[in-house]
Motif scaffolding. Structure first.
Motif, PDB file in Angstrom:
ATOM      1  N   LEU B  19       0.828  -1.220  -0.183  1.00 50.25           N
ATOM      2  CA  LEU B  19      -0.171   0.088   0.034  1.00 50.25           C
ATOM      3  C   LEU B  19       0.844   1.380   0.068  1.00 50.25           C
ATOM      4  O   LEU B  19       0.655   2.248  -0.827  1.00 50.25           O
ATOM      5  N   VAL B  82      -4.230  -2.707   8.750  1.00 51.41           N
ATOM      6  CA  VAL B  82      -4.746  -3.346   7.294  1.00 51.41           C
ATOM      7  C   VAL B  82      -4.776  -4.640   7.561  1.00 51.41           C
ATOM      8  O   VAL B  82      -4.165  -5.522   8.472  1.00 51.41           O
ATOM      9  N   ASP B  84      -6.353  -8.598   5.339  1.00 47.93           N
ATOM     10  CA  ASP B  84      -6.283  -9.193   3.726  1.00 47.93           C
ATOM     11  C   ASP B  84      -7.722  -9.766   3.713  1.00 47.93           C
ATOM     12  O   ASP B  84      -7.790 -10.885   4.467  1.00 47.93           O
ATOM     13  N   ALA B 112      -8.243  -0.496   6.703  1.00 58.03           N
ATOM     14  CA  ALA B 112      -8.142  -0.697   5.413  1.00 58.03           C
ATOM     15  C   ALA B 112      -8.255  -2.351   4.871  1.00 58.03           C
ATOM     16  O   ALA B 112      -7.507  -3.231   5.674  1.00 58.03           O
ATOM     17  N   ASN B 114      -7.692  -4.834   2.627  1.00 55.53           N
ATOM     18  CA  ASN B 114      -6.832  -4.691   1.336  1.00 55.53           C
ATOM     19  C   ASN B 114      -7.022  -6.111   0.438  1.00 55.53           C
ATOM     20  O   ASN B 114      -8.038  -7.175   0.792  1.00 55.53           O
ATOM     21  N   THR B 141      -9.439  -1.505  -0.040  1.00 53.18           N
ATOM     22  CA  THR B 141      -8.431  -1.040  -1.172  1.00 53.18           C
ATOM     23  C   THR B 141      -7.780  -1.839  -1.939  1.00 53.18           C
ATOM     24  O   THR B 141      -8.173  -3.545  -1.295  1.00 53.18           O
ATOM     25  N   SER B 142      -7.103  -1.858  -2.771  1.00 56.74           N
ATOM     26  CA  SER B 142      -6.020  -2.621  -3.484  1.00 56.74           C
ATOM     27  C   SER B 142      -4.835  -1.953  -3.837  1.00 56.74           C
ATOM     28  O   SER B 142      -4.703  -1.004  -4.392  1.00 56.74           O
ATOM     29  N   ALA B 143      -3.756  -2.559  -3.286  1.00 57.66           N
ATOM     30  CA  ALA B 143      -2.384  -2.065  -3.511  1.00 57.66           C
ATOM     31  C   ALA B 143      -2.153  -2.469  -4.882  1.00 57.66           C
ATOM     32  O   ALA B 143      -1.456  -1.551  -5.694  1.00 57.66           O
ATOM     33  N   VAL B 149      -6.542   3.757  -2.769  1.00 55.36           N
ATOM     34  CA  VAL B 149      -5.101   3.982  -1.874  1.00 55.36           C
ATOM     35  C   VAL B 149      -4.579   5.358  -1.559  1.00 55.36           C
ATOM     36  O   VAL B 149      -4.835   5.887  -0.510  1.00 55.36           O
TER      37      VAL B 149
END
Ligand SMILES: Nc1nc2c(ncn2[C@@H]2O[C@H](COP(=O)(O)OP(=O)(O)OP(=O)(O)O)[C@@H](O)[C@H]2O)c(=O)[nH]1
Ligand SMILES: [Mg+2]
Lengths: 709, 165
Positions: B19, B82, B84, B112, B114, B141-143, B149
């Motif tokens: 991120l 964060v 996942d 977040a 992610n 979000t998506s890095a 982001v």
């Protein structure tokens, strides 16, 4: 002082500052090449705030100042640790640092260390460990997903057509391999993924995959047929060898599907590739299952590795290496020398085998090897000779101070000597034990005879434990003659075991067992008592003889032995000078101070002391001179060859002359021939003992012989 | 210019480093290189209320191999937890990390979630137990794609500036 500290601080790869209350630091030690990169122009500013160069350091200095000012930190020496951080100066390599705030009576210090190596080690370890966690979660997740899908469909009791359709839809795109077979093990359906897993082209026959899987199952899970007949879901791991070098690991689930009537109609095989997971696991084990000193894998790792080879039916040799007399190195040369020897041996062993072979430290002074691709015992011996050669190297001899350390090597072969880890490790354990006992060879291959022998020994040991109670021991007496008039001057007491099945057992076969188990101590006391009683009876009959009794190392080290003898002497009313204790030469050369003290204690009781087996140890006469000893016994091996070996003649005559100079009496044992006796008498040996004059006798027979004199 | 310390914390491998990399350099890499210790990046964010200089602390992941060090949060203006969404276990772990963090710091907490470019493996119920905690904002979000982001960082900056005025 500062000059001395400089190289130390340099080798610690750190820089140091002293804090002054106003927020400024004094440079204490900044002689590290990277100091400049962290704090530019550091040398030109001996007095500075250190801030403004690194965000992390700024932050830590704030915490450190709080820490130094806080009440509690003044109480004693305390530290605040920043943990590792990475600093990346422009156009330079990244640095991995850690800082410590120290509170010391001499002042408040900030130490910054460069942790390049520590960082890499930690990174490697955690990388492997974390990748493994992820791989595990991923594989398990999709495998489970497929399994759940199949289970839910099978509950619907749908037609085969429907099952195949539903499963295909669910699994066509995933990387999990699927195979559906009927109850007769005929393949009905497969998906593209399973062909990829087995490296087969899309057009290839689906039966060939089933054949491979069934073959692997049969080999790796001998109980597999039972599993099938239980009609339950089964899960396990399969190893698939791909000649010449590759191997793949699969996770396999087999799920039964029943018809509406509850009859088994199909099996669904779900297969996932877990090679990467296995690989990571192995890598991770390597990183964590490691012996810190030698950096070799540890026992657990060794066990796992062998288990894996067995699971994959890969033939191998299992080798144990034991450093003989290692305890002596530690005891006499110190532990750091011991560590040095271990490291040296481990490196030597590592270099003597192939890279892929497993070398592990499986015990204090033991190493384990797993050798693959070795075709025969003969070929294996080449490797062992390479390993064994270390003991001959002068470097090794010097390192061990010529203590006579050797390697004992035991070998077992998989599958020849066992088909599971426990069995194989037992076999190799028996082999290494055998190697320790055999002096001429330093390695020993396991065979069933050895095990029988070990079992026999075990049985003998158990029987030995009750022999004393069952009164199965008997004392024999061998006369020792004065050489000038051939009169019996004393007798040596020898123990015999009247075994209910084996008959008369000689001490050679049970004394070592008794010594090892500690049984020798009560047995020895029994001997002393019996000997004293015999002396009493002989005195009653009018014979005034001496008696010599062997004392084993364990007995010798037993603190209660001297008072016990004193007590026995009193009870049987005998002159202590009639008793002579024989200790082996080997025992005397260890630990001079302790030996001297024990000898003095025994001497105080009034008994005589003699050295048995003289010439077999490493002692010199001048060493013996410093001990309170009355006599020595020349070992029978010198006497045996007296007639033929000029060397032995020279040794024996010299020993007699020198012993006499030291005022020691000399006994020759094992005299069996006339010419041996002639030589000994000619050279003024004081006493003669041996079959030539008389064998060991039971007490009554001894009395007869004395009567005839 | 306002300078603010901003920390990213959470279980390992959830995408904290990714991120930050996406935000600071606009790069994403599939390769996983686990973080050891702390690495700080700085990045300026311009909002309608003005500019903020973020000192972004990328903190090593918390798992069975490595504990959470609350001292890293000292002086932070805000931090982002964060998780996942393809790793259900990361949700449970994050709840524990959250509790340790709020015990050590009063700063604003963001969540977040992610890897939203991948299919979620987390049940609604499980997610609920995390999102019901006191986050200033929960954002998906998506890095990899960069989705949300920059938004996340801009929002934090705006909020911090709003506090000042
Ligand atoms: N598809 C996808 N992959 C991502 C995303 N974010 C991160 N990854 C991948 O997830 C893995 C872990 O990412 P990192 O950013 O290193 O995770 P981290 O949280 O910093 O991990 P630690 O430093 O070990 O705590 C890498 O392989 C990334 O490529 C995302 O949004 N989408
Ligand atoms: Mg990271």
């Amino acid at each position: 002082m500062e000059d001395k500290l400089t190289p130390i601080l340099q080798s610690l790869n750190c820089i140091a500052f002293q804090y002054h209350a106003d927020g400024y630091f004094h440079n204490v030690f900044i002689d590290s090449p990277w100091a400049q990169d962290l704090v530019p122009n550091i040398e030109s500013r001996p007095y500075q705030t250190l801030t403004g160069h690194s965000f992390f350091l700024d932050d830590f200095i704030r915490d450190a100042i709080n820490f130094w000012q806080s009440q509690s930190s003044h109480l004693n020496n305390e530290k605040l640790d920043s943990g590792i951080w990475t600093e990346h100066p422009e156009n330079k390599e990244a640095m991995h640092l850690s800082a410590e705030a120290i509170n010391h009576p001499d002042g408040q210090f900030l130490i910054i260390r460069n942790l390049a190596h520590e960082f890499n080690d930690k990174q490697n370890t955690l990388q492997a460990a974390r990748e493994m966690l992820i791989a595990n979660e991923n594989v398990m997740a999709s495998h489970q997903y497929a399994q759940e899908r199949v289970a839910s469909i099978s509950h619907e009791q749908a037609s085969l057509q429907r099952i195949v359709e539903a499963i295909s839809k669910a699994v066509d795109t995933i990387s999990t391999g699927i195979l559906i077979v009927d109850s007769e093990m005929n393949c009905l359906m497969d998906n593209p993924a399973i062909k990829q897993l087995f490296n087969l082209s899309a057009e290839s026959n689906k039966d060939s995959i089933l054949t491979i899987i069934l073959q692997l199952l049969e080999k790796q899970y001998p109980e597999f047929n039972q599993i099938l007949s239980s009609d339950e879901t089964w899960q396990g791991e399969l190893c698939w060898m791909l000649p010449p070098f590759n191997m793949k690991w699969f996770m396999l689930s087999i799920i039964p599907i029943r018809s509406a009537l509850g009859k088994l109609s199909q099996w669904v095989f779900i297969t996932s590739d877990i090679s990467r997971l296995k690989h990571l696991q192995q890598q991770n084990e390597k990183l964590t299952l490691i012996d810190n000193l030698t950096e070799l894998p540890n026992r657990q790792y060794f066990w796992n590795a062998l288990e894996n080879l067995i699971a994959a039916s890969i033939p191998c040799y299992i080798v144990y290496i034991d450093i003989e007399n290692f305890k002596r190195i530690n005891d006499e040369l110190g532990h750091s020398k011991g560590d040095e020897v271990l490291t040296y041996v481990s490196e030597h062993v590592r270099k003597s085998v192939k890279r892929e072979d497993v070398v592990a430290r499986i015990g204090g002074n033991e190493f384990g090897l797993l050798l693959q691709g070795v075709a025969s015992d003969e070929q294996c011996k080449y490797v062992l000779d390479r390993i064994g050669s270390i003991a001959l190297s002068s470097h090794f001899q010097r390192m061990t101070n010529n203590l006579g350390n050797n390697l004992n090597i035991g070998i077992a072969a998989y599958p020849r000597d066992g088909d599971n880890v426990e069995r194989l490790l037992k076999s190799v354990g028996i082999a290494v034990k055998q190697a320790k006992e055999k002096l001429e060879l330093n390695h020993c291959f396991y065979n069933a005879k050895m095990e029988q022998e070990a079992l026999r020994q075990l049985k003998l040991k158990q029987e030995l434990e009750s022999a004393l109670e069952l009164q199965q021991f008997e004392l024999y007496f061998q006369p020792i003659y004065l050489s000038h008039d051939k009169k019996i001057s004393k007798v040596e007491v020898l123990i015999r075991w009247n075994h209910p099945e084996l008959g008369l057992v000689m001490p050679g076969s049970f004394i070592p067992l008794a010594e090892a188990s500690g049984l020798i101590v009560p047995m020895g006391k029994w001997i002393i008592e019996q000997a004293c009683q015999a002396l009493g009876e002989l005195a009653y009959k009018g014979y005034h003889l001496g008696v010599s009794i062997n004392l084993s190392p364990r007995q010798f080290n037993d603190k209660s032995i001297a008072p016990f003898i004193e007590e026995a002497i009193k009870n049987f009313n005998i002159d202590p000078a009639q008793i002579e204790l024989e200790v082996t030469e080997g025992l005397l050369i260890y630990n001079y101070d302790a030996v001297l003290e024990q000898l003095k204690t025994l001497r105080k009781v009034g008994i005589k002391l003699s050295v048995d087996d003289f010439g077999t140890g490493y002692s010199s006469l001048s060493y013996l001179k410093r001990l309170p000893i009355d006599a020595l016994k020349i070992d029978r091996s010198f006497v045996t060859d007296l007639a033929v070996d000029a060397n032995d003649k020279a040794i024996v005559s010299a020993v007699i002359v020198m012993a006499h100079q030291l005022k020691l009496l000399v006994v020759a044992e094992g005299v069996e021939e006339q010419n041996q006796m002639d030589f000994l008498i000619q050279h003024d040996c004081d006493f003669i003992q041996g079959y030539l004059l008389c064998r060991p006798l039971p007490f009554e027979k001894l009395c007869d012989v004395l009567a005839q004199q | 210019m306002n300078t603010h310390k901003l920390c990213l914390i959470g279980p390992s491998a959830v995408g904290k480093t990714s991120l930050i990399r996406q935000f600071v350099e606009g790069i994403f890499s599939e390769k996983y290189l686990t973080s050891i210790g702390v690495k700080i990046d700085k990045k300026q964010v311009n909002t309608e209320l003005g500019g903020v200089l973020f000192l972004i602390w990328d903190i090593e992941g918390t798992d069975q191999f490595c504990g959470f060090n609350p001292r890293y949060l000292n002086g932070a203006s805000a931090y982002i937890v964060v998780v996942d969404q393809t790793q259900p276990s990361s949700i449970d772990d994050a709840i524990i990390i959250y509790q340790q963090a709020i015990a050590a710091s009063n700063a604003d907490v963001y969540l977040a979630i992610n890897k939203n470019d991948l299919t979620s493996q987390v049940s609604e119920q499980q997610l609920e137990s995390l999102t019901s905690l006191k986050f200033k904002r929960v954002i998906s979000t998506s890095a990899k794609t960069g989705e949300n982001v920059a938004n996340l960082f801009t929002e934090i900056a705006t909020s911090l500036l709003a506090k000042l005025s």
